[in-house]
Design an enzyme around this catalytic site. Structure first.
Site: not given
Ligand code: COA
Ligand code: ZN
Length: 307
Positions: A17, A209, A242
């Site tokens: 991950r 972590h 990250c």
């Molecule tokens: N899995 C898959 N798709 C997801 C999702 C998830 N958990 N959460 C949201 N989405 C999709 C939505 O369905 C939407 O899809 P579309 O554009 O096809 O309609 C799109 O992502 C945007 O959704 P929204 O709720 O508006 O999310 P956002 O753009 O504001 O982003 C997060 C929010 C949290 C989903 C995003 O910032 C994220 O995934 N961050 C994780 C970052 C990460 O992993 N960092 C490292 C680890 S700490």
């Molecule tokens: Zn980390």
């Protein structure tokens, strides 16, 4: 053979991950599965096998479903999935992840960069997740990113960290991870905060972590261990970081950590020769050298022929 379990240091392997999320080169699903299957034989009790986040945010892990469904699960190994929101929890449960790792930052700025939400919205999403998983067997852990410092905001108030721990516990989340997202922690700070947090969280539920961004990763492990912590995240080869934290670099390196433990007599139950073999395969898989040091130097006991 481990006899004293109170001394044991538990390593959660996070290379599938944290390690792969920042890799620029696509790693084929079949290679991810092969890596996790090998890691499953190395003695880990916990492996963070992927995340269920937006595929736009982290394209490198967009195949989470295929990975979780494709791996061979070993008995006694808990397979963890990192999730940011309810959609992530739904996806993770659909492929029967054993544990969900919910992530929010102590820093409002980093949470906005990483999760595109304010901390209040992350906490609200965690409430939905807790409600959603009720009745299932899945375990819950919640991480506090940037616990020891934020690349945007600098120092993080320790009281704020304690308040987040309390907020997680009020939601009914048992496992807590204190994450040093960009390696800003120092050993004195780690010892102090671990002692404070342990007034609220037992060592069995607390994970540290660390990233080795400033070379202090293993010093921080020892400081936390001396303060009573027993669970640590680490990534094979020292991969990781990250993508939404400027200057982020690798996690503490698993084989370097296990070597440290072997040398000072802290039991881990982990097969170091197997880890070294796997780590030495990473450059071919990823197309670049990896930061871990033990795979280059060999163990203390790997002697050289006399010239
Ligand atoms: N899995 C898959 N798709 C997801 C999702 C998830 N958990 N959460 C949201 N989405 C999709 C939505 O369905 C939407 O899809 P579309 O554009 O096809 O309609 C799109 O992502 C945007 O959704 P929204 O709720 O508006 O999310 P956002 O753009 O504001 O982003 C997060 C929010 C949290 C989903 C995003 O910032 C994220 O995934 N961050 C994780 C970052 C990460 O992993 N960092 C490292 C680890 S700490
Ligand atoms: Zn980390």
């Amino acid at each position: 053979m481990i006899t004293d379990y109170s001394e044991r240091l538990i390593v959660q392997e996070v290379s599938p991950r944290d390690g792969l999320q920042i890799e620029p080169t696509w790693v084929e699903t079949i290679d991810k599965i092969a890596l996790i299957d090998q890691l499953s034989l190395a003695g880990f009790s916990r492996i963070e096998a992927g995340s269920f986040v937006s595929p736009k945010a982290i394209p490198a892990l967009r195949d989470g479903e295929q990975v979780f469904k494709g791996i061979t699960r070993q008995p006694g190994v808990i397979y963890v999935a990192l999730i940011p929101n309810l959609k992530g929890a739904q996806r993770a449960l659909a492929c029967t992840a054993d544990e969900l790792n919910l992530v929010m930052s102590a820093s409002q700025t980093h949470n906005l960069a990483n999760m595109r939400m304010r901390c209040e919205d992350s906490l609200a999403a965690f409430g939905e997740i807790v409600h959603f998983v009720q009745g299932s067997k899945v375990r819950l852990n919640a991480s506090i990113a940037t616990t020891f410092g934020c690349p945007f905001e600098g120092k993080i108030d320790e009281d704020r960290v304690l308040q987040i721990v309390e907020a997680y516990q009020e939601l009914g989340i048992q496992g807590i991870t204190l994450a040093d997202t960009t390696g800003m922690a120092n050993p004195r700070q780690v010892e102090r905060l671990v002692r404070r947090v342990q007034q609220q969280v037992s060592p069995a539920d607390l994970t540290l972590h660390f990233h080795n961004t400033r070379g202090l990763g293993l010093c921080n492990v020892l400081a936390a261990y001396e303060a009573g912590a027993r669970r640590f995240d680490a990534a094979l080869g020292g991969l990781g970081g990250c993508p939404f934290a400027p200057g982020a670099s690798g996690n503490i390196c698993t084989e370097d950590l296990v070597n440290l433990c072997d040398e000072v007599g802290i039991p881990t139950g982990i097969d170091l020769p197997l880890l070294l073999k796997l780590s030495r395969g990473l450059p071919a898989l990823l197309g670049h050298e990896v930061p871990g040091q033990l795979a280059k130097a060999g163990r203390n006991c790997d002697l050289h022929p006399v010239p």
